[in-house]
Scaffold this active site. Sequence first.
Site, PDB file in Angstrom:
ATOM      1  N   TYR A   1     100.844  44.351 -34.335  1.00 41.76           N
ATOM      2  CA  TYR A   1      99.506  43.944 -33.921  1.00 41.76           C
ATOM      3  C   TYR A   1      98.570  43.853 -35.121  1.00 41.76           C
ATOM      4  O   TYR A   1      97.657  43.030 -35.159  1.00 41.76           O
ATOM      5  CB  TYR A   1      98.964  44.878 -32.831  1.00 41.76           C
ATOM      6  CG  TYR A   1      99.742  44.676 -31.569  1.00 41.76           C
ATOM      7  CD1 TYR A   1     100.672  45.616 -31.138  1.00 41.76           C
ATOM      8  CD2 TYR A   1      99.611  43.485 -30.852  1.00 41.76           C
ATOM      9  CE1 TYR A   1     101.446  45.375 -30.019  1.00 41.76           C
ATOM     10  CE2 TYR A   1     100.375  43.244 -29.741  1.00 41.76           C
ATOM     11  CZ  TYR A   1     101.297  44.191 -29.320  1.00 41.76           C
ATOM     12  OH  TYR A   1     102.066  43.941 -28.221  1.00 41.76           O
TER      13      TYR A   1
ATOM     14  N   HIS B   1     105.509  49.643 -34.132  1.00 41.79           N
ATOM     15  CA  HIS B   1     104.991  48.694 -33.175  1.00 41.79           C
ATOM     16  C   HIS B   1     103.557  48.250 -33.485  1.00 41.79           C
ATOM     17  O   HIS B   1     103.293  47.064 -33.568  1.00 41.79           O
ATOM     18  CB  HIS B   1     105.156  49.082 -31.707  1.00 41.79           C
ATOM     19  CG  HIS B   1     105.005  47.843 -30.905  1.00 41.79           C
ATOM     20  ND1 HIS B   1     106.029  46.917 -30.782  1.00 41.79           N
ATOM     21  CD2 HIS B   1     103.922  47.285 -30.335  1.00 41.79           C
ATOM     22  CE1 HIS B   1     105.572  45.862 -30.126  1.00 41.79           C
ATOM     23  NE2 HIS B   1     104.303  46.063 -29.839  1.00 41.79           N
TER      24      HIS B   1
ATOM     25  N   ARG C   1     122.478  41.730 -36.438  1.00 44.64           N
ATOM     26  CA  ARG C   1     121.468  41.402 -37.437  1.00 44.64           C
ATOM     27  C   ARG C   1     121.840  42.108 -38.728  1.00 44.64           C
ATOM     28  O   ARG C   1     122.669  43.011 -38.762  1.00 44.64           O
ATOM     29  CB  ARG C   1     120.091  41.844 -36.951  1.00 44.64           C
ATOM     30  CG  ARG C   1     119.964  43.351 -36.871  1.00 44.64           C
ATOM     31  CD  ARG C   1     118.644  43.812 -36.310  1.00 44.64           C
ATOM     32  NE  ARG C   1     117.519  43.585 -37.185  1.00 44.64           N
ATOM     33  CZ  ARG C   1     116.380  44.258 -37.098  1.00 44.64           C
ATOM     34  NH1 ARG C   1     116.236  45.190 -36.153  1.00 44.64           N
ATOM     35  NH2 ARG C   1     115.383  43.999 -37.906  1.00 44.64           N
ATOM     36  N   ARG C   2     121.142  41.733 -39.821  1.00 45.42           N
ATOM     37  CA  ARG C   2     121.231  42.462 -41.082  1.00 45.42           C
ATOM     38  C   ARG C   2     122.665  42.624 -41.567  1.00 45.42           C
ATOM     39  O   ARG C   2     123.026  43.683 -42.065  1.00 45.42           O
ATOM     40  CB  ARG C   2     120.629  43.868 -40.926  1.00 45.42           C
ATOM     41  CG  ARG C   2     119.231  43.886 -40.392  1.00 45.42           C
ATOM     42  CD  ARG C   2     118.729  45.284 -40.214  1.00 45.42           C
ATOM     43  NE  ARG C   2     117.353  45.348 -40.650  1.00 45.42           N
ATOM     44  CZ  ARG C   2     116.584  46.413 -40.559  1.00 45.42           C
ATOM     45  NH1 ARG C   2     117.072  47.530 -40.063  1.00 45.42           N
ATOM     46  NH2 ARG C   2     115.352  46.369 -40.978  1.00 45.42           N
TER      47      ARG C   2
ATOM     48  N   HIS D   1     113.530  36.564 -32.897  1.00 44.41           N
ATOM     49  CA  HIS D   1     112.246  36.895 -32.289  1.00 44.41           C
ATOM     50  C   HIS D   1     111.136  37.016 -33.330  1.00 44.41           C
ATOM     51  O   HIS D   1     110.071  36.396 -33.207  1.00 44.41           O
ATOM     52  CB  HIS D   1     112.380  38.204 -31.511  1.00 44.41           C
ATOM     53  CG  HIS D   1     111.072  38.823 -31.122  1.00 44.41           C
ATOM     54  ND1 HIS D   1     110.286  38.348 -30.098  1.00 44.41           N
ATOM     55  CD2 HIS D   1     110.395  39.876 -31.643  1.00 44.41           C
ATOM     56  CE1 HIS D   1     109.196  39.084 -29.989  1.00 44.41           C
ATOM     57  NE2 HIS D   1     109.233  40.017 -30.910  1.00 44.41           N
ATOM     58  N   PHE D   2     111.378  37.845 -34.368  1.00 43.31           N
ATOM     59  CA  PHE D   2     110.215  38.103 -35.215  1.00 43.31           C
ATOM     60  C   PHE D   2     109.893  36.979 -36.199  1.00 43.31           C
ATOM     61  O   PHE D   2     108.789  36.920 -36.731  1.00 43.31           O
ATOM     62  CB  PHE D   2     110.251  39.489 -35.891  1.00 43.31           C
ATOM     63  CG  PHE D   2     111.357  39.777 -36.856  1.00 43.31           C
ATOM     64  CD1 PHE D   2     112.246  40.812 -36.598  1.00 43.31           C
ATOM     65  CD2 PHE D   2     111.466  39.086 -38.059  1.00 43.31           C
ATOM     66  CE1 PHE D   2     113.249  41.118 -37.506  1.00 43.31           C
ATOM     67  CE2 PHE D   2     112.463  39.391 -38.972  1.00 43.31           C
ATOM     68  CZ  PHE D   2     113.353  40.412 -38.695  1.00 43.31           C
ATOM     69  N   HIS D   3     110.819  36.018 -36.370  1.00 49.31           N
ATOM     70  CA  HIS D   3     110.428  34.873 -37.193  1.00 49.31           C
ATOM     71  C   HIS D   3     109.476  33.941 -36.461  1.00 49.31           C
ATOM     72  O   HIS D   3     108.728  33.198 -37.096  1.00 49.31           O
ATOM     73  CB  HIS D   3     111.654  34.110 -37.713  1.00 49.31           C
ATOM     74  CG  HIS D   3     112.260  34.763 -38.921  1.00 49.31           C
ATOM     75  ND1 HIS D   3     113.067  35.863 -38.833  1.00 49.31           N
ATOM     76  CD2 HIS D   3     112.133  34.489 -40.248  1.00 49.31           C
ATOM     77  CE1 HIS D   3     113.428  36.237 -40.055  1.00 49.31           C
ATOM     78  NE2 HIS D   3     112.875  35.427 -40.939  1.00 49.31           N
TER      79      HIS D   3
END
Lengths: 165, 559
Positions: B235, B231, B445-446, B382-384
């Site tokens: 950041y 996590h 995913r994946r 989300h993470f793209h």
Amino acid sequence: MNLHTVERFEKLWISLAVVMLLLMCAASAFNVLNSVFPVVRSQTSQHVDLSKLATTPFGKPQLKRLGFKTFELYATAQAFMFTPNEIQLEAGDSLQLSVTSKDVIHGLQILNTPVNIEVIPGEVATTTYTFDKPGVYLVVCNEYCGLGHHIMMAKIIVRARKVVA
Amino acid sequence: MAVSTFTPPYQNAYATNPERKLALYYLVTGLIFLLVGVLIGPLQALNYAGIDVYGYFPFLKSYYQGLSLHGVLNALVFTTYFISGLLIYLPSRELKLRPHLGFAWFTYWLMNFGVTLAAIAILTNTSSVLYTFYAPLQGSPLFYIGAALLIVSSLLVALQTLWMWAGWRDKHKGQLTPIVTYMCVATWCMWILGSAGIVVETVVFLIPWSLGWTSGIDPLLTRTLFWWTGHPIVYFWLLPAYVSWYAFIPKQAGGKMLSEPLTRISFALFLLVSVPVGLHHQYTDPGISTFWKLIQMSLTFAVALPSMITAFSVAASLENAARGQGGKGLVGWVKVLPWKNPSFTAQVLAMVSFIFGGAGGIVNASFDLNHLVHNTAWIPGHFHITVGTATTLSFFGISFWLLPHLTGKPLWNPRLALWSVWTWFVGMMVFAVGMHWEGLLGIPRRAHISSLPAEVYADGARIPMALTGISGMILLVSAVLYYLVLARTLWGKERNLETAPAIPFSEILSSAKPVGIQKFIDDVGLLFWIAAALVLAVYLPTLLEIFNHPNLVPGWKLW
């Protein structure tokens, strides 16, 4: 722009943000604590020896009736299949599922339900779900486990409840 | 009429500030690794459109090898290089100090060495374990050693920056750390604490295991240590973009930073709460108590607060800049912002992307909703738009002034740069719609889903799959445009340090004073120890429980 006005809006925004985050967190915690959805349970010390699986309930991975509409299933995941790879239930049946992996970490997600489990070798993950709606539920592995990851699937067939007059 | 440009010989370009060359090498090396990773992206987008093109690329032994390359190069390697360059260079220029260059260059080459080892491992298909490398999938020792060296090198950059800062503080007692350095130092301290999980995981467990020195591995222990870092690493990716949004965007917009005290408070909060939250990636794991998952969920919601503060501050500074240049109306002021500036536009579009990314993040953070999206296509969706856009598009935007600043070479074709920015943003938004939607339909995913018959997933997901496929093509165009601009800028013939852009340090409207809370949070070292205590408090019970009930299993190579 007046700095004082900005400061007032700043305080308002931050207060609203704090309230929103508190409410969302509390709502989620409430749902967990009231088992509104199938939480994964297990005791940390509750491991299973993979070399002695046959002597455990995982040695006989088949559906077992516990009561009128409750069933228990000890299932295993391995590269690249679930055992058993198909079970049949009736609408309204409740399933207590315990699952472990025989090799690497797999996932177990029952599509169109909130059942989603990280299946870790040697660890026993247990969850309970009631299948209210009839239909064919696809069970997929959703944690990368090797070349056959995408073909790793199972099925839960839930037939409509027979109404006896 | 001929205009003569002062073009200093190559060596003298960096003579006055040799740390510029160091920063340049970090940034460009990272961008080159990103290029390789990005080129694999369209193949994966097509896979999630139900189109399997992997047969045309025989050098990729499987979808999963390609995915390992893509994830490792984009999420771990590119980010670490770019961020290392930024977060040592910016403080050094703001404080007017120079890091010890011998040590700095050693660190850069150590990082290269680590990545080379890991690259060899992945390219020879011995380590198709993806960028999360969960045991007991077992990669080659080269992979784990390489990954460890990458992380350790970044920690050396951190220490070097902190060393500079400590030296500055010694000579400026009673003064607050200048704002950009404060943000960089807080980020580095957060990363030092956050990286502890993955360092222990690789050095203590995975490397010995992959070398055959230990026979079994505890998958839950290593996974939990991974997510201790997993996590805060986001950041580590996000905060450098925030540094630019807070400190440079106001100036680039023609305005000023509004509230320096609030900026500092947000970074102090990030340092305190970014790390003790990793369990929200493990809500569906057995072997971890619901109690500790709930505690870490609460802290996860807490760490959403400094991002919400940032949204306000940055938007306020944009509005202030716009109104100061004649912008009028409730929303009409947006029009007078410098949208023709590709650096500005890239970063503001990155901010917009983060609105959606952050909202999706709140879904992921919620223990209950998480079950509907965990390990589905929603997650890469989300993470793209977070690391892939909020971070990466911001870094592209920063590169448009920073690379000219470092080299003295002007940005080649700002109009094309602007096109690359808009196509990246649109491509990512379309990708996000497609993938979030696919995730809600249960598509994992994946997974090499395009090799499955259409009845399995494709028939029920035609629209989102079409969107995902199209987005991959838009992003390919965007990448080509960006790298064209990058290459022609770096290989430009003209070099003029006198007209090169300066670092756009913004003036501050409301400065922080070295009293009270501001004085307290300026002691970043103290905040680090408080943060460390909090992390230990919420992780140690779980880790000790797992450690005291070992579950050792054998390794597998399944690719």
